[in-house]
Design a protein around this motif. Structure first.
Motif, PDB file in Angstrom:
ATOM      1  N   VAL A   1       4.834  18.453 -58.271  1.00  0.00           N
ATOM      2  CA  VAL A   1       3.595  19.193 -58.447  1.00  0.00           C
ATOM      3  C   VAL A   1       2.478  18.381 -57.785  1.00  0.00           C
ATOM      4  CG1 VAL A   1       3.181  18.168 -60.735  1.00  0.00           C
ATOM      5  CG2 VAL A   1       2.121  20.341 -60.181  1.00  0.00           C
ATOM      6  N   ARG A   2       1.570  19.059 -57.102  1.00  0.00           N
ATOM      7  CA  ARG A   2       0.479  18.365 -56.400  1.00  0.00           C
ATOM      8  C   ARG A   2      -0.821  19.117 -56.568  1.00  0.00           C
ATOM      9  NH1 ARG A   2       3.782  18.294 -50.991  1.00  0.00           N
ATOM     10  NH2 ARG A   2       5.649  17.458 -51.906  1.00  0.00           N
ATOM     11  N   GLY A   3      -1.895  18.430 -56.181  1.00  0.00           N
ATOM     12  CA  GLY A   3      -3.209  19.062 -56.257  1.00  0.00           C
ATOM     13  C   GLY A   3      -3.841  18.703 -57.583  1.00  0.00           C
ATOM     14  N   ALA A   4      -5.119  18.313 -57.522  1.00  0.00           N
ATOM     15  CA  ALA A   4      -5.782  17.745 -58.700  1.00  0.00           C
ATOM     16  C   ALA A   4      -5.725  18.644 -59.948  1.00  0.00           C
ATOM     17  CB  ALA A   4      -7.219  17.374 -58.338  1.00  0.00           C
ATOM     18  N   PRO A   5      -6.168  19.914 -59.883  1.00  0.00           N
ATOM     19  CA  PRO A   5      -6.135  20.713 -61.120  1.00  0.00           C
ATOM     20  C   PRO A   5      -4.705  20.968 -61.624  1.00  0.00           C
ATOM     21  CG  PRO A   5      -7.678  21.651 -59.543  1.00  0.00           C
ATOM     22  CD  PRO A   5      -6.871  20.631 -58.812  1.00  0.00           C
ATOM     23  N   ALA A   6      -3.760  21.149 -60.709  1.00  0.00           N
ATOM     24  CA  ALA A   6      -2.366  21.380 -61.128  1.00  0.00           C
ATOM     25  C   ALA A   6      -1.816  20.145 -61.845  1.00  0.00           C
ATOM     26  CB  ALA A   6      -1.499  21.723 -59.916  1.00  0.00           C
ATOM     27  N   ILE A   7      -2.184  18.975 -61.350  1.00  0.00           N
ATOM     28  CA  ILE A   7      -1.716  17.734 -61.982  1.00  0.00           C
ATOM     29  C   ILE A   7      -2.306  17.607 -63.395  1.00  0.00           C
ATOM     30  CG2 ILE A   7      -1.888  15.206 -61.853  1.00  0.00           C
ATOM     31  CD1 ILE A   7      -1.718  15.476 -58.782  1.00  0.00           C
ATOM     32  N   GLY A   8      -3.587  17.973 -63.541  1.00  0.00           N
ATOM     33  CA  GLY A   8      -4.233  17.901 -64.865  1.00  0.00           C
ATOM     34  C   GLY A   8      -3.542  18.805 -65.879  1.00  0.00           C
ATOM     35  N   ALA A   9      -3.293  20.049 -65.491  1.00  0.00           N
ATOM     36  CA  ALA A   9      -2.658  20.999 -66.419  1.00  0.00           C
ATOM     37  C   ALA A   9      -1.222  20.572 -66.732  1.00  0.00           C
ATOM     38  CB  ALA A   9      -2.679  22.405 -65.816  1.00  0.00           C
ATOM     39  N   THR A  10      -0.528  20.047 -65.737  1.00  0.00           N
ATOM     40  CA  THR A  10       0.849  19.575 -65.943  1.00  0.00           C
ATOM     41  C   THR A  10       0.867  18.428 -66.954  1.00  0.00           C
ATOM     42  OG1 THR A  10       1.451  20.228 -63.705  1.00  0.00           O
ATOM     43  CG2 THR A  10       2.859  18.577 -64.754  1.00  0.00           C
ATOM     44  N   ALA A  11      -0.062  17.490 -66.786  1.00  0.00           N
ATOM     45  CA  ALA A  11      -0.123  16.344 -67.707  1.00  0.00           C
ATOM     46  C   ALA A  11      -0.386  16.825 -69.132  1.00  0.00           C
ATOM     47  CB  ALA A  11      -1.211  15.375 -67.255  1.00  0.00           C
ATOM     48  N   ALA A  12      -1.229  17.861 -69.280  1.00  0.00           N
ATOM     49  CA  ALA A  12      -1.531  18.381 -70.623  1.00  0.00           C
ATOM     50  C   ALA A  12      -0.241  18.873 -71.290  1.00  0.00           C
ATOM     51  CB  ALA A  12      -2.558  19.508 -70.520  1.00  0.00           C
ATOM     52  N   TYR A  13       0.612  19.547 -70.536  1.00  0.00           N
ATOM     53  CA  TYR A  13       1.890  19.995 -71.109  1.00  0.00           C
ATOM     54  C   TYR A  13       2.845  18.816 -71.329  1.00  0.00           C
ATOM     55  CZ  TYR A  13       0.658  24.876 -71.039  1.00  0.00           C
ATOM     56  OH  TYR A  13       0.051  26.073 -71.324  1.00  0.00           O
ATOM     57  N   GLY A  14       2.668  17.746 -70.567  1.00  0.00           N
ATOM     58  CA  GLY A  14       3.438  16.524 -70.829  1.00  0.00           C
ATOM     59  C   GLY A  14       3.130  16.002 -72.225  1.00  0.00           C
ATOM     60  N   VAL A  15       1.852  16.103 -72.620  1.00  0.00           N
ATOM     61  CA  VAL A  15       1.438  15.650 -73.952  1.00  0.00           C
ATOM     62  C   VAL A  15       2.067  16.564 -75.020  1.00  0.00           C
ATOM     63  CG1 VAL A  15      -0.538  15.140 -75.447  1.00  0.00           C
ATOM     64  CG2 VAL A  15      -0.702  14.712 -72.981  1.00  0.00           C
ATOM     65  N   VAL A  16       2.158  17.857 -74.709  1.00  0.00           N
ATOM     66  CA  VAL A  16       2.802  18.803 -75.641  1.00  0.00           C
ATOM     67  C   VAL A  16       4.256  18.372 -75.878  1.00  0.00           C
ATOM     68  CG1 VAL A  16       3.593  21.205 -75.915  1.00  0.00           C
ATOM     69  CG2 VAL A  16       1.330  20.740 -74.921  1.00  0.00           C
ATOM     70  N   LEU A  17       4.944  18.030 -74.796  1.00  0.00           N
ATOM     71  CA  LEU A  17       6.356  17.631 -74.923  1.00  0.00           C
ATOM     72  C   LEU A  17       6.495  16.320 -75.704  1.00  0.00           C
ATOM     73  CD1 LEU A  17       7.661  18.627 -71.369  1.00  0.00           C
ATOM     74  CD2 LEU A  17       8.220  19.720 -73.549  1.00  0.00           C
ATOM     75  N   ALA A  18       5.559  15.412 -75.493  1.00  0.00           N
ATOM     76  CA  ALA A  18       5.596  14.145 -76.243  1.00  0.00           C
ATOM     77  C   ALA A  18       5.402  14.426 -77.741  1.00  0.00           C
ATOM     78  CB  ALA A  18       4.520  13.198 -75.725  1.00  0.00           C
ATOM     79  N   LYS A  61       7.672  27.434 -71.242  1.00  0.00           N
ATOM     80  CA  LYS A  61       8.449  28.465 -71.938  1.00  0.00           C
ATOM     81  C   LYS A  61       9.533  27.795 -72.768  1.00  0.00           C
ATOM     82  CE  LYS A  61      10.848  31.358 -69.428  1.00  0.00           C
ATOM     83  NZ  LYS A  61      11.169  32.155 -68.271  1.00  0.00           N
ATOM     84  N   ASP A  62       9.665  28.185 -74.039  1.00  0.00           N
ATOM     85  CA  ASP A  62      10.702  27.652 -74.930  1.00  0.00           C
ATOM     86  C   ASP A  62      10.757  26.123 -74.899  1.00  0.00           C
ATOM     87  OD1 ASP A  62      11.344  30.301 -75.432  1.00  0.00           O
ATOM     88  OD2 ASP A  62      12.796  30.360 -73.797  1.00  0.00           O
ATOM     89  N   ASN A  63       9.590  25.527 -74.967  1.00  0.00           N
ATOM     90  CA  ASN A  63       9.479  24.062 -74.998  1.00  0.00           C
ATOM     91  C   ASN A  63       9.995  23.357 -73.747  1.00  0.00           C
ATOM     92  OD1 ASN A  63       8.055  23.637 -77.334  1.00  0.00           O
ATOM     93  ND2 ASN A  63       9.899  23.904 -78.597  1.00  0.00           N
ATOM     94  N   ILE A  64       9.986  24.072 -72.640  1.00  0.00           N
ATOM     95  CA  ILE A  64      10.336  23.447 -71.354  1.00  0.00           C
ATOM     96  C   ILE A  64       9.202  23.754 -70.372  1.00  0.00           C
ATOM     97  CG2 ILE A  64      11.975  23.419 -69.413  1.00  0.00           C
ATOM     98  CD1 ILE A  64      14.165  24.204 -71.401  1.00  0.00           C
ATOM     99  N   LEU A  65       8.807  22.738 -69.599  1.00  0.00           N
ATOM    100  CA  LEU A  65       7.778  22.959 -68.580  1.00  0.00           C
ATOM    101  C   LEU A  65       8.473  23.175 -67.234  1.00  0.00           C
ATOM    102  CD1 LEU A  65       4.718  22.972 -67.910  1.00  0.00           C
ATOM    103  CD2 LEU A  65       4.965  20.549 -67.340  1.00  0.00           C
ATOM    104  N   TYR A  66       8.273  24.349 -66.676  1.00  0.00           N
ATOM    105  CA  TYR A  66       8.868  24.673 -65.374  1.00  0.00           C
ATOM    106  C   TYR A  66       7.798  24.519 -64.296  1.00  0.00           C
ATOM    107  CZ  TYR A  66      12.657  26.691 -68.104  1.00  0.00           C
ATOM    108  OH  TYR A  66      13.697  26.866 -68.989  1.00  0.00           O
ATOM    109  N   LEU A  67       8.148  23.737 -63.276  1.00  0.00           N
ATOM    110  CA  LEU A  67       7.220  23.542 -62.154  1.00  0.00           C
ATOM    111  C   LEU A  67       7.913  24.025 -60.895  1.00  0.00           C
ATOM    112  CD1 LEU A  67       6.279  19.849 -63.012  1.00  0.00           C
ATOM    113  CD2 LEU A  67       4.829  21.859 -63.404  1.00  0.00           C
ATOM    114  N   ILE A  68       7.191  24.775 -60.077  1.00  0.00           N
ATOM    115  CA  ILE A  68       7.806  25.134 -58.799  1.00  0.00           C
ATOM    116  C   ILE A  68       7.912  23.838 -57.994  1.00  0.00           C
ATOM    117  CG2 ILE A  68       5.602  25.866 -57.730  1.00  0.00           C
ATOM    118  CD1 ILE A  68       7.386  28.002 -56.278  1.00  0.00           C
TER     119      ILE A  68
END
Ligand code: MRU
Length: 345
Positions: free
Chosen positions: A46-63, A10-17
């Motif tokens: 953040v943990r768990g294989a699919p959650a890690i994949g989606a998180t990394a994708a948003y990491g690329v967005v931030l980069a 949201k608003d160029n910030i990735l929020y993770l529980i």
């Protein structure tokens, strides 16, 4: 369904529980750049294989947001470095490498566009990865529900729920579906030493959903299986090799051995994004070794003597011959695994 988003952009910030403090506290970890995303994956916010994949994708967005005003060659070079950096955050769950590879290919295909247009495409791709994961989990849940008998008692290990994915879950998604379709199931959840994903996260999700369940210490599982109290075992996976060998949270292999000894069906629930088509067998899967403090301390308090050495692998590999089936979004894969997995490519 859970009322909290595991991952929200949201608003160029990735929020993770923040899964390091659940279930005692509900806090969000805000990532404003890709380095914070790398930290969140490495430190298990953040943990768990699919959650890690989606998180990394948003990491690329931030980069991409960070570097899009650079000259094209600088942008592409910095993106490559950021992708490699994210790719190294944890070694075992292949969804991470899968998401980064997908982004790498997208950047390569569009490298002649303006940086801002590439950044737009990267954002769209992250949203696609996010949405696909939800659909995939729901499809796995439907397929998996077919093997759950009415009144079944299910044993599960680690966390494979909405917290380990974008939403719904893998093995816990099947459990959720069985419960929601009135199968009258009962769940035993392993606490999953040392990080207690079962005790902290799975138990939290089970309570939230009102699924009848008991939490057990990991070593209780063998007795329950021997005594005929378990009808089926469902776990997730962090990486599945071409021959069906599956890496998952430490302790999964031991469960599979006991299940085989007592003829209890043992299923892996994993999306095809968890299959590493370049890995011939489980022998090649890198197993993450984590800090000994995870074993010598509980919640920051020392429980083992100073000076003791620790061996702390975070995952193990279950050989395909111990696996009854792999439940994917494309259906249930059974032996011969090598031939049947090849058809999923
Ligand atoms: O170390 P973790 O908590 O990231 O390990 C998680 C697991 O092993 C899960 O069982 C696995 O990722 C599959 S299910 C989403």
């Amino acid at each position: 369904m859970k009322n909290i988003n595991t991952i929200e952009f949201k608003d160029n910030i990735l929020y993770l529980i923040d899964q390091r403090v659940l279930p005692v506290k509900t806090e969000f970890f805000a990532c404003k750049d890709y380095k914070e995303v790398e930290f969140a994956i490495r430190d298990m916010v953040v943990r768990g294989a699919p959650a890690i994949g989606a998180t990394a994708a948003y990491g690329v967005v931030l980069a991409a947001n960070e570097f899009k005003n650079e000259e094209k060659d600088v942008f592409l070079k910095k993106m490559e470095e950021a992708l490699d950096f994210l790719n190294r955050s944890r070694p075992t769950a292949v969804n991470l490498m899968w998401a980064i590879k997908r982004m790498k290919e997208l950047i390569e295909e569009n490298k002649d566009l303006a940086n801002s247009e590439i950044a737009q495409k990267i954002l769209k791709e992250a949203e696609t990865i996010y949405n696909e994961d939800i659909e995939t989990n729901k499809a796995m849940a439907r397929h998996g529900n077919e093997i759950v008998e009415k009144g079944a008692t299910i044993l599960t290990h680690c966390n494979t729920g909405a917290l380990a994915t974008v939403e719904y879950g893998t093995a816990l998604g099947v459990i959720r579906e069985a419960h929601n379709t009135g199968k009258d199931i009962f769940v035993y959840a392993d606490e999953t030493r040392p990080r207690l994903q079962g005790g902290k996260l799975t138990a939290w999700e089970l309570v939230q959903e009102g699924i009848p369940a008991k939490l057990i210490v990991d070593s209780v599982a063998a007795t329950l299986i021997r005594d005929g109290k378990i009808d089926v075992i469902l776990t997730g996976a962090d990486r599945v090799a071409n021959n069906g060998d599956a890496a998952n949270k430490i302790g999964t292999f031991m469960l599979s051995v006991i299940a085989k000894a007592y003829n209890v069906p043992f299923y892996i629930v994993a999306p095809t994004t968890t299959i590493d088509f370049e890995m011939e067998s489980g022998k090649g899967i890198e197993i993450e070794e984590r800090d000994g403090e995870e074993v010598t301390h509980i919640n920051g308090n020392r429980i083992a003597p100073e000076g003791i050495e620790v061996y702390n692998p975070a995952f193990d590999v279950t050989p395909h011959e111990n696996i009854t089936g792999i439940i994917t979004e494309k259906g249930i894969i059974r032996a011969p695994f090598k031939e049947n997995i090849a058809k999923l490519k």
